[in-house]
Structures are given as C-alpha cells and as structure tokens.
Design a protein around this motif. Structure first.
Motif, PDB file in Angstrom:
ATOM      1  N   LEU A 252       0.757  -1.059  -0.094  1.00 19.61           N
ATOM      2  CA  LEU A 252      -0.055   0.020  -0.161  1.00 19.61           C
ATOM      3  C   LEU A 252       0.860   1.309  -0.109  1.00 19.61           C
ATOM      4  CD1 LEU A 252      -3.015  -0.772   2.429  1.00 19.61           C
ATOM      5  CD2 LEU A 252      -3.112  -0.130  -0.002  1.00 19.61           C
ATOM      6  N   GLY A 253       2.052   1.256   0.431  1.00 16.32           N
ATOM      7  CA  GLY A 253       2.858   2.254   0.616  1.00 16.32           C
ATOM      8  C   GLY A 253       2.940   3.252  -0.509  1.00 16.32           C
ATOM      9  N   PRO A 254       3.357   2.982  -1.687  1.00 16.55           N
ATOM     10  CA  PRO A 254       3.201   3.849  -3.060  1.00 16.55           C
ATOM     11  C   PRO A 254       2.005   4.477  -3.177  1.00 16.55           C
ATOM     12  CG  PRO A 254       4.652   1.832  -3.147  1.00 16.55           C
ATOM     13  CD  PRO A 254       3.729   1.698  -2.142  1.00 16.55           C
ATOM     14  N   ALA A 255       0.987   3.606  -3.159  1.00 13.58           N
ATOM     15  CA  ALA A 255      -0.450   4.012  -3.475  1.00 13.58           C
ATOM     16  C   ALA A 255      -0.834   5.160  -2.533  1.00 13.58           C
ATOM     17  CB  ALA A 255      -1.327   2.840  -3.449  1.00 13.58           C
ATOM     18  N   LEU A 256      -0.457   4.933  -1.179  1.00 16.68           N
ATOM     19  CA  LEU A 256      -0.651   5.924  -0.063  1.00 16.68           C
ATOM     20  C   LEU A 256      -0.259   7.182  -0.326  1.00 16.68           C
ATOM     21  CD1 LEU A 256      -2.444   5.359   2.292  1.00 16.68           C
ATOM     22  CD2 LEU A 256      -0.244   4.721   3.577  1.00 16.68           C
ATOM     23  N   ARG A 257       1.045   7.370  -0.901  1.00 20.77           N
ATOM     24  CA  ARG A 257       1.761   8.704  -1.307  1.00 20.77           C
ATOM     25  C   ARG A 257       0.888   9.201  -2.483  1.00 20.77           C
ATOM     26  NH1 ARG A 257       4.333  10.529   2.690  1.00 20.77           N
ATOM     27  NH2 ARG A 257       4.704   8.685   3.836  1.00 20.77           N
ATOM     28  N   VAL A 258       0.475   8.477  -3.617  1.00 16.44           N
ATOM     29  CA  VAL A 258       0.003   8.981  -4.764  1.00 16.44           C
ATOM     30  C   VAL A 258      -1.407   9.473  -4.031  1.00 16.44           C
ATOM     31  CG1 VAL A 258      -1.293   8.405  -6.839  1.00 16.44           C
ATOM     32  CG2 VAL A 258       1.005   7.261  -6.254  1.00 16.44           C
ATOM     33  N   THR A 259      -2.042   8.962  -3.166  1.00 17.75           N
ATOM     34  CA  THR A 259      -3.280   9.358  -2.683  1.00 17.75           C
ATOM     35  C   THR A 259      -3.127  10.851  -1.734  1.00 17.75           C
ATOM     36  OG1 THR A 259      -4.020   7.093  -2.281  1.00 17.75           O
ATOM     37  CG2 THR A 259      -5.170   8.740  -0.958  1.00 17.75           C
ATOM     38  N   VAL A 260      -2.119  10.889  -1.166  1.00 17.13           N
ATOM     39  CA  VAL A 260      -1.839  11.953  -0.481  1.00 17.13           C
ATOM     40  C   VAL A 260      -1.780  13.236  -1.630  1.00 17.13           C
ATOM     41  CG1 VAL A 260      -0.009  13.446   0.535  1.00 17.13           C
ATOM     42  CG2 VAL A 260      -0.801  11.266   1.353  1.00 17.13           C
ATOM     43  N   LEU A 261      -0.971  12.971  -2.656  1.00 22.04           N
ATOM     44  CA  LEU A 261      -1.124  14.089  -3.753  1.00 22.04           C
ATOM     45  C   LEU A 261      -2.476  14.398  -4.409  1.00 22.04           C
ATOM     46  CD1 LEU A 261       2.044  13.049  -5.596  1.00 22.04           C
ATOM     47  CD2 LEU A 261       1.773  14.983  -4.199  1.00 22.04           C
ATOM     48  N   ASN A 262      -3.161  13.199  -4.456  1.00 22.66           N
ATOM     49  CA  ASN A 262      -4.534  13.410  -4.995  1.00 22.66           C
ATOM     50  C   ASN A 262      -5.411  14.388  -4.082  1.00 22.66           C
ATOM     51  OD1 ASN A 262      -4.373  11.981  -7.371  1.00 22.66           O
ATOM     52  ND2 ASN A 262      -4.703   9.975  -6.709  1.00 22.66           N
ATOM     53  N   GLY A 269      -6.672  22.046  -6.842  1.00 26.35           N
ATOM     54  CA  GLY A 269      -6.556  21.879  -8.227  1.00 26.35           C
ATOM     55  C   GLY A 269      -7.643  21.340  -9.219  1.00 26.35           C
ATOM     56  N   VAL A 270      -8.794  21.355  -8.826  1.00 20.95           N
ATOM     57  CA  VAL A 270      -9.832  20.743  -9.842  1.00 20.95           C
ATOM     58  C   VAL A 270     -10.638  21.966 -10.485  1.00 20.95           C
ATOM     59  CG1 VAL A 270     -10.058  18.838  -8.503  1.00 20.95           C
ATOM     60  CG2 VAL A 270     -11.501  20.580  -7.881  1.00 20.95           C
ATOM     61  N   VAL A 271     -10.057  23.178 -10.484  1.00 16.42           N
ATOM     62  CA  VAL A 271     -10.865  24.204 -11.130  1.00 16.42           C
ATOM     63  C   VAL A 271     -11.414  23.880 -12.384  1.00 16.42           C
ATOM     64  CG1 VAL A 271      -8.923  25.436 -12.069  1.00 16.42           C
ATOM     65  CG2 VAL A 271     -10.974  26.559 -11.434  1.00 16.42           C
ATOM     66  N   LEU A 272     -10.775  22.958 -13.413  1.00 17.04           N
ATOM     67  CA  LEU A 272     -11.406  22.487 -14.656  1.00 17.04           C
ATOM     68  C   LEU A 272     -12.587  21.841 -14.421  1.00 17.04           C
ATOM     69  CD1 LEU A 272      -8.117  22.062 -16.531  1.00 17.04           C
ATOM     70  CD2 LEU A 272      -9.573  23.781 -17.129  1.00 17.04           C
ATOM     71  N   VAL A 273     -12.881  20.851 -13.560  1.00 16.03           N
ATOM     72  CA  VAL A 273     -13.907  20.206 -13.306  1.00 16.03           C
ATOM     73  C   VAL A 273     -14.778  21.060 -12.724  1.00 16.03           C
ATOM     74  CG1 VAL A 273     -14.920  18.351 -12.033  1.00 16.03           C
ATOM     75  CG2 VAL A 273     -12.433  18.208 -12.984  1.00 16.03           C
ATOM     76  N   GLU A 274     -14.614  21.865 -11.763  1.00 19.12           N
ATOM     77  CA  GLU A 274     -15.568  22.861 -11.240  1.00 19.12           C
ATOM     78  C   GLU A 274     -16.069  23.815 -12.299  1.00 19.12           C
ATOM     79  OE1 GLU A 274     -13.954  25.452  -8.401  1.00 19.12           O
ATOM     80  OE2 GLU A 274     -13.111  23.955  -7.158  1.00 19.12           O
ATOM     81  N   VAL A 275     -15.342  23.935 -13.189  1.00 17.57           N
ATOM     82  CA  VAL A 275     -16.001  24.956 -14.614  1.00 17.57           C
ATOM     83  C   VAL A 275     -16.942  24.298 -15.055  1.00 17.57           C
ATOM     84  CG1 VAL A 275     -15.072  26.079 -16.754  1.00 17.57           C
ATOM     85  CG2 VAL A 275     -13.839  26.439 -14.564  1.00 17.57           C
ATOM     86  N   ILE A 304      -4.621  27.271   3.013  1.00 19.86           N
ATOM     87  CA  ILE A 304      -5.485  26.117   3.375  1.00 19.86           C
ATOM     88  C   ILE A 304      -4.723  24.995   2.552  1.00 19.86           C
ATOM     89  CG2 ILE A 304      -7.706  25.256   2.459  1.00 19.86           C
ATOM     90  CD1 ILE A 304      -8.851  27.748   3.212  1.00 19.86           C
ATOM     91  N   LEU A 305      -4.410  25.285   1.332  1.00 15.09           N
ATOM     92  CA  LEU A 305      -3.818  24.096   0.369  1.00 15.09           C
ATOM     93  C   LEU A 305      -2.794  23.299   0.836  1.00 15.09           C
ATOM     94  CD1 LEU A 305      -4.462  25.426  -3.139  1.00 15.09           C
ATOM     95  CD2 LEU A 305      -5.917  23.866  -1.754  1.00 15.09           C
ATOM     96  N   ALA A 306      -1.863  24.454   1.413  1.00  9.68           N
ATOM     97  CA  ALA A 306      -0.452  23.899   2.073  1.00  9.68           C
ATOM     98  C   ALA A 306      -0.809  23.198   3.301  1.00  9.68           C
ATOM     99  CB  ALA A 306       0.336  25.100   2.492  1.00  9.68           C
ATOM    100  N   GLY A 307      -1.810  23.578   4.246  1.00  7.15           N
ATOM    101  CA  GLY A 307      -2.332  22.895   5.450  1.00  7.15           C
ATOM    102  C   GLY A 307      -2.748  21.573   5.011  1.00  7.15           C
ATOM    103  N   VAL A 308      -3.736  21.379   3.933  1.00 12.07           N
ATOM    104  CA  VAL A 308      -4.305  20.337   3.707  1.00 12.07           C
ATOM    105  C   VAL A 308      -2.979  19.043   3.358  1.00 12.07           C
ATOM    106  CG1 VAL A 308      -5.572  18.992   1.764  1.00 12.07           C
ATOM    107  CG2 VAL A 308      -6.527  21.132   3.194  1.00 12.07           C
ATOM    108  N   TYR A 309      -2.210  19.609   2.723  1.00  9.58           N
ATOM    109  CA  TYR A 309      -1.162  18.937   1.951  1.00  9.58           C
ATOM    110  C   TYR A 309      -0.318  18.339   3.208  1.00  9.58           C
ATOM    111  CZ  TYR A 309       2.655  17.232  -1.154  1.00  9.58           C
ATOM    112  OH  TYR A 309       3.446  16.816  -1.573  1.00  9.58           O
ATOM    113  N   ILE A 310       0.053  19.199   4.313  1.00 11.89           N
ATOM    114  CA  ILE A 310       1.002  18.799   5.437  1.00 11.89           C
ATOM    115  C   ILE A 310       0.121  17.651   6.056  1.00 11.89           C
ATOM    116  CG2 ILE A 310       1.657  19.587   7.513  1.00 11.89           C
ATOM    117  CD1 ILE A 310       2.432  22.309   6.124  1.00 11.89           C
TER     118      ILE A 310
END
Lengths: 330, 536
Positions: A252-262, A269-275, A304-310
């Motif tokens: 699960l390790g690598p998938a977990l990292r990807v999930t954090v980025l997601n 970062g989903v402004v295009l979908v919002e539009v 907020i974004l940086a906080g979410v990322y952390i």
C-alpha cells in the motif's frame, strides 16, 4: 503511544515554518506579477487617475513589507483579513462596519463545498483503486486484466476536463440521468447531494484512479513475487489471507503517497472540473482571486492548500505506521 | 455548401423578422409617450399591487445564464458598471431617462419627453410621474439631479464622467418635482441619445457609495433580492409597484454565470436553465430544432477589430494602413470566424443600419492594390508586423489567425503575439502598436467620442485631429437633421479612409431559450431589457 507524539510533534513544528514560508513566497510572487489589483479591477476603465484613486483606497500605495506585516499580524490574531476587491453583500451589509467582505466569509462556504465533493470522490476512489489494483495484479497474465491495464493507461493520458465533458454529454444530455450543473447550494438532503455531485465526483475519481491503480498494481506484483509471500503460500495459507494479510499492507505504501497528492489536488486543483459542472468550489475562488490579484484571498487559499497537504502527509505517515510495525520504533 | 448557406440565410432572415417584428410588437405593453410631446394627459395612476401569490400558486421563475464570468469585483453601483454581471444586474434594477430603440435612437423612459431650446444648449426634461423607488418613495427630479451630479463629480471617479462631459455639473437644475433643465457649455442636439451611457442610471437622491455597491434601490421592473459578488445566483423578484402596468410578468428572475459553453448548452437542454447567452455557432441548428429549445437572433452585437496606432511606424504611413485594409477578405473572415452569423462593417465599429450609419459597401478585397501600395511605401519585399492578441474574449484568437493568413497573400507577414488574458486590458490594450479589440453596438456619437476624440480614454488608434474634434462638436450643435447626418457621416468617412481601425464585421447576438420563454430579444448593446420577458 509515545511514538505517535514523536511522529507528530516535529512535523507540526515544521508545518508552521512551512506555512509561514508559503505565505512569504505567495505574497512576493503576487507583488512581482504585472499590474496590480486596481488595474485588474478597472479593466478597460483603467485611466491613470482612476487607478491612482483606487490604489489609495485599497492602501496599495503603502510599501509591500508594510502590507505584508499588516496581513501577517491579522492572521496571527486569527483573522484572515478582508478582500481587496469584493464588497459586502446586501444581506449582511447592515450588520458590521466592514466595507469589503471578510476573506473567511468568501472562502469557508466554498471550502465546505469542496470538502464535500472531495470526500465523495475519495469514497468512490479508494475501493475502486484498491479493487482494480488487486485484480490487475493478481490476474496479470489473463487477457481481461491486460485489457484493463491498457484501459487504465489510456485513462491516465486523458485530462480530467475531457473526461468531465464526456461524462457530461453522456450522462446528462444523451442519457439524462444526472444534472449538468452541480448546484450544491440547492441540494438539501444527502440523496440530493449525491444526485447533484455524482458526475463531478466520478470525473475526479476517474482522474485519480488511473495513476493510483498503476502504482498499486506494480507494488503488489513485486510484493507477490517476494520470498515471504511465496513462503506463506507454501505454508498452505489461504489465498485471501496471503493477499489481504501478508501482501497488501506492504504494497500500500506507494499508493498511499499518490493518494496524499490526490487529496491536495482535490482541494485546490480541480478548477477545470468545477468549471464544467459550474460547481462553486475553492478552485474558482483561487483563479478569480489570482486574476484580480486579491492578495488576502490568494494567501488564505494557499495556506489552506498547504495545510491540507501537510495534514494529508501526516495522515499517510500514520497509516503507514499502522500498517508497518517497523516504523513505530526508531 | 451553397445549399447550407442558403438555408441558413433564409432561416436567419425569418428569425430576425419574427423576433424583431411580430413577437416583440405583441410583447410591448403600451406605447410610451412620444418624444417631445407635452404631457397633456393626467399622470398615470400607479397600479394596485397584485395580491401576493398564495403558497399553492407556483412562482413564475426564469433562470438566465450569462456566458461571462462572475467575479468578486462585481458591483451593483451604476457609476462603476463594468463587468458583464454588473451590466445585467443594473439593467434589471435601475432605469435611465431614455433608452435605445431597435435602431439605437433614444426613446423616452424615466423621462416622458424632452425639448431643447433653439440653440440646443438648454434641454428641458419632463419626468414620468407615478414612478416609485423600490423602497416606496416617489421618484422626482431630485433623484435625477443627484445621479448626474454624482457621476460628473470628479471625486466619484466614475468612468461615465467622460462620455457625459457634455453636461455641465453646475448647469443641472430642477424646475419643479418633474422637470429638470440641463444647461450645456456647448450645444448638443442629441442630448437624450448622448445620455445613454452605461453608468448613467438614475439612483435615489442621497444614496451613498456603500449603499449602492451591493444594495440596489431602483425604479426598475425587478428588485434585487440576493447578490453576493462572485457567487451564483443573483436573484431578482418582481417589483409589484412597477410603473408599467402588467409588467414584469415574472415573479423571480435568477441570473447565473456559466462560462463553459458545453455546460451552458447542456443545462438549457436539461431544463436547469431557461435562457443561455452565446450558444456555440456549431450547436445552433440542433438547439433551434430541439424538442424543448429554440434560438433568438438579434442582428446587433459585437464588432471585433484590429487597431493600428497611426503615429507608430510602420502604421504612420497611410499607404501601409490602406494596404493592410485591402489585403483582408471581409466576407471570408466573417465566414471563418463567425460562420457567417453577422454583417460586414466598414472599418469603423458603427453599423450602417444605425442612425447616421455610413452607407455603402465595405472595402473590396484587392491583393494587387495592397501590393502596389506596399511597394509605393517602400516595402517591396513585404512587410513584417506584430499583432498582439489574447483569448480574453470569444473569437479574438481565431480572428487574428485568419487575418494573418489572409494578408500573407499580399506579402504582409504577421507575427501573432499571444498574451495572457488576465493582463490583456491592463498591459497590452492601448499600449501595443497593433492589437485586437472589440466593441458592442452603441449609437454613433457614443462610439465616435470615446474612440476618436484627441483626449478620448479609449483612443486605440491615436487618432488626434483638432479639425475632426471640432467637426464632432459642430455636428452635435447642428439642428438641421440632414446637415447633422452629413457631418456625422463625414466624420466616419475620414476614419474609414485614413484611420487605424480594421473592422470587418458585426456578429449577431444569439441566445438560446427553452420553448416556453416568450418576449425575449437579446439587446446586442450593453443594456439588457428583462422587462417584457415571460415564461409559459
């Protein structure tokens, strides 16, 4: 549980420093962009004297470090400040002395919307990527699994706004199952929320799943081929037990990292979908505030974004520690 | 191909006639008092407010989606009417003394009639009686005084002060509660028309800037119920005491922004929205033939253009400007950029169908002449120019690309300088020697003055000619209609011949609606008119 504190405390200290650095970088980056809030607001009406008047009104004439200090000290007091641009709406205008909208009032409802959508997308994403990852890893020699892998590869290559448009045209126009506009403010019951948000959530899920499945698949394959899994199988343990108890936690390790980025991407970062679905989320606010160089709003969203990322990283570390006892000592 | 064009033309012709003629005539509630007719009849009695709808009775709601983006800089203050949202909100809530008719002549609105003195430098406006503000107070001449003084006051910094500068701030007086007199520094024969300015809405006497920004106490058909800058939707409710009996027909009007075209179309098709602006040209046939949808066509609309600064080389050479104008094929550019949904225009953003509009066909496409002119100007090996453009507005990049390809034939090599949309109006427009811009239809004088007067704010082409300025002042002071018309046409002809604008076409303004929407015509100008709008 002291290992938990050892895990969390240094990270939280670092988080505060990171947030401060982020705020500095964002502020100066905005300072160096061409134009300023006054010219952006006025647009084609920006004659020099009108720009000058607006600058004075917005205190843009003060030196940048003064403005940064003013902002920072207000944030330190827990007040995100007020927008440079947006006027107080009619419904609350009589309430306070503010001329312009409080940044918190602008952002929090949108953050709430974004979190609902992100949660929905994650609820779809986690089981889907786990399932697909396991299936494509286990049956990697079968034709259907290869076909699935190929399809996922294609999925990785399609940008999310294309996926969004395709879903919109298919499931809102050709087959009128879901509404094209995600009017979340009008959805009151959980069922209505699900009905409203299915298409955008599905778009986000598909965009995230493709990459996570590939990570999941490759790490699971390498774990399945490792000696200890072969040992477990030779010991006569059931296939389910081998996969879910022995192999999966280590894969699960690598998938977990990807999930954090997601997760970080889902929030900002989903402004295009919002539009595409006209969804009132945080991405819209970020783009709008950058277009108008509305520094306090940009700063708040960036924090907020940086906080979410952390936090997401911290969460991933905790999950990893739960999965892997070796990480709990040391 | 030819068959397709023919059917489209035929269809458009019928659509236009139907929209402009039959439908709207039926929608007009009453004939407003004619220009310059003294108010002989008794003032109209305000109609009784209709009983509030019972709970069981559904509110008649119409949802309108604009194509422009909403932003947190949107305002409800008419003095700073700027964004697309501002324009629609303010048009719904506030009213002006006069408004455009279909040929962009002034027709009375909050003013019932007007009359100039013999010289045209003193204008007396009779105001409509029985009009009330949304808060219930009476509309009187005090409000008109306040509104114009506020706009003209340099401290307000309203962009409307420039176009309204023909009015003297100290020369506005109220003769009585319903009569206002404007004393002008120089004569102006078309004052009612010149007063139709984006910012010149009448607000209530004493309104402060803070009041006006987000609250709207107007005289218009709709009252503002909900408006948060940068948030959808903005909600209007019926003004039960509106001065035109029986109007508005809607109980609720909702204004939303859907910038993404496929989403806008899908929302209309699924009935989440009742009117959408700017459906893509490629979708029009489908929307027109749809089971629940149709389209509405307004011949007036945007004019995309290229501006050359005539004091910057190589554009300071008239022959170069003419060569570029001859090198462009106007019919082809209209077909390629707007799929033929428009009319050719003659290098000035004023359509021939408007009052004082310049007649005659646009410049013919003539590559040989362009080459000869370039050779004469010393560019026998061709000309290299740079055109600044951005996707800040629909069609800009397509227009620039087609232009580049077309003029290449005459040996003009165009380098497209594609700039970010965010800063286009701010750092490129008015500053680059050659750039793409656009204007929406407005009356002749209202287009000439802000674009070509020596001190004009939007002097894109650096057209600075004292003789031309004086001729405009003279035209405004010429009482004789034919002479005035001749002067206005001469002013335009000079720009067409020697100026730095290349304006190939005016595109039609097209909206798509649900089939049950009636009495709707997009305005094709900065002034929307939701008053007659209805939904079945």
């Amino acid at each position: 549980m002291h290992y938990l504190l050892r895990l969390i405390l240094p990270r939280l200290t670092l988080a505060v420093i990171t947030l401060f650095t982020v705020s500095l970088i964002i502020f100066w980056a905005v300072e160096f962009l061409p134009g300023d809030t006054a010219t952006r607001i006025l647009g084609r009406d920006a004659t020099p004297e009108r720009v000058q008047a607006l600058r004075q009104q917005l205190h843009l004439d003060d030196p940048s470090w003064v403005r940064y200090w003013r902002w920072l000290s207000s944030v330190a007091r827990g007040d995100l400040g007020e927008s440079l641009v947006s006027n107080v709406p009619a419904s609350v205008a009589s309430a306070g002395g503010r001329q312009r909208r409080a940044v918190a009032d602008m952002i929090l409802p949108r953050l709430r919307n974004t979190l609902i959508l992100a949660a929905f997308a994650l609820v779809l994403y986690i089981p889907l990527s786990l399932l697909l990852g396991i299936v494509t890893a286990l049956y990697r020699e079968r034709f259907f699994a290869s076909a699935l892998s190929a399809a996922i590869l294609v999925g990785t290559a399609i940008p999310e706004f294309v996926v969004g448009i395709i879903l919109l045209l298919t499931f809102a126009v050709v087959l009128p199952l879901f509404p094209p506009l995600a009017l979340i403010d009008r959805a009151h019951t959980p069922l209505e929320v699900i009905y409203t948000l299915t298409l955008p959530a599905l778009t986000l899920t598909l965009a995230m799943t493709a990459y996570a499945v590939r990570m999941m698949q490759s790490s699971l394959i390498s774990v399945l081929e490792s000696d200890y899994v072969r040992m477990a199988t030779l010991k006569g343990l059931s296939r389910t037990r081998v996969i879910f108890y022995h192999a999966l936690p280590n894969a699960l390790g690598p998938a977990l990292r990807v999930t954090v980025l997601n997760v970080a991407w889902l929030i900002g970062g989903v402004v295009l979908v919002e539009v595409i679905f006209n969804f009132p989320g945080l991405g819209h606010s970020l783009v709008d505030s950058i277009r108008l160089l509305d520094t306090p709003v940009i700063e708040a969203i960036a924090l907020i974004l940086a906080g979410v990322y952390i936090l997401a990283n911290l969460g991933a570390d905790l999950v990893a520690a739960a999965l892997n006892p070796r990480l709990r000592t040391g | 191909m030819s068959k397709r064009t023919l059917t489209r033309r035929k269809f458009l012709a019928t659509a236009v006639t139907a929209a402009a003629g039959a439908t709207l005539a039926a929608c007009a509630p009453q004939t407003l008092a004619p220009t310059a007719a003294p108010p002989t009849s008794a003032p109209p009695v305000p109609t009784q407010a209709p009983p509030p709808p019972t709970v069981a009775q559904a509110l008649k709601t119409l949802r309108y989606a604009m194509s422009g983006k909403i932003t947190s800089a949107d305002t409800a203050d008419p003095a700073f009417n700027n964004t697309s949202h501002d324009g629609r909100l303010i048009s719904a809530v506030y009213e002006q003394l006069a408004r455009y008719d279909e040929s962009l002549k002034a027709t009375p609105w909050l003013a019932e009639s007007w009359e100039p003195n013999d010289k045209g430098d003193v204008w007396t406006f009779k105001l409509r009686q029985g009009v009330t503000w949304h808060d219930g107070t009476k509309f009187t001449s005090k409000d008109v005084l306040y509104s114009f003084r506020r706009l003209l006051d340099p401290a307000t910094k309203s962009p409307g002060a420039g176009p309204l500068s023909f009015i003297d701030l100290n020369g506005i007086e109220a003769m009585d509660d319903y009569t206002v007199r404007f004393k002008l520094p120089t004569p102006n024969v078309d004052v009612p028309l010149s007063m139709i300015v984006r910012q010149a809405y009448i607000v209530k006497d004493g309104s402060t800037a803070a009041d006006l920004k987000t609250k709207a106490n107007g005289t218009g058909a709709y009252m503002l119920k909900q408006f948060v800058p940068g948030e959808d939707p903005t909600i209007f409710v019926k003004n039960p005491n509106y001065w035109q009996p029986g109007l508005p027909k809607l109980d609720v009007l909702e204004l939303t922004s859907i910038p993404e075209a496929p989403s806008r179309v899908a929302a209309l098709q699924r009935g989440q929205i009742d009117i959408i602006e700017d459906p893509p040209f490629t979708e029009l046939d489908k929307l027109k033939g749809g089971a629940d949808t149709t389209i509405v066509v307004q011949p007036k609309g945007n004019m995309d253009l290229i501006a050359m600064q005539i004091d910057v080389p190589p554009f300071d050479d008239l022959r170069v400007r003419q060569a570029i104008k001859y090198a462009m094929d106007r019919d082809a550019v209209l077909k390629l950029v707007a799929q033929g949904y428009g009319t050719p225009v003659n290098d000035i953003p004023i359509a021939s169908t408007l009052e004082y509009g310049l007649q005659g066909p646009p410049l013919a496409h003539d590559v040989e002449k362009a080459k000869a002119l370039l050779k004469e100007a010393g560019y026998s090996n061709g000309l290299d120019i740079k055109l600044a453009v951005s996707d800040v507005q629909a069609r800009f990049v397509e227009f620039a690309t087609v232009f580049k390809e077309q003029v290449a034939e005459a040996g003009i090599r165009v380098e497209l300088d594609i700039r970010p949309a965010d800063t286009y109006w701010d750092v490129v427009w008015l500053k680059a020697p050659m750039f793409v811009s656009a204007y929406i239809a407005r009356a002749t004088d209202a287009m000439l003055a802000p674009l070509y007067l020596s001190k004009a704010d939007w002097n894109e082409t650096h057209w600075k000619d004292p003789a031309w300025d004086k001729m405009l002042t003279d035209a405004r002071a010429t009482l004789d209609y034919d002479k005035r018309k001749a002067l206005y046409q001469q002013l335009q002809q000079q720009i067409v011949d020697d100026g730095g604008h290349i304006v190939p076409y005016m595109v039609q303004t097209i909206d798509a609606t649900r089939k049950n929407v009636t009495c709707w015509l997009p305005s094709g100008t900065p002034y929307a008119n939701f008053t007659n709008l209805d939904i079945g």
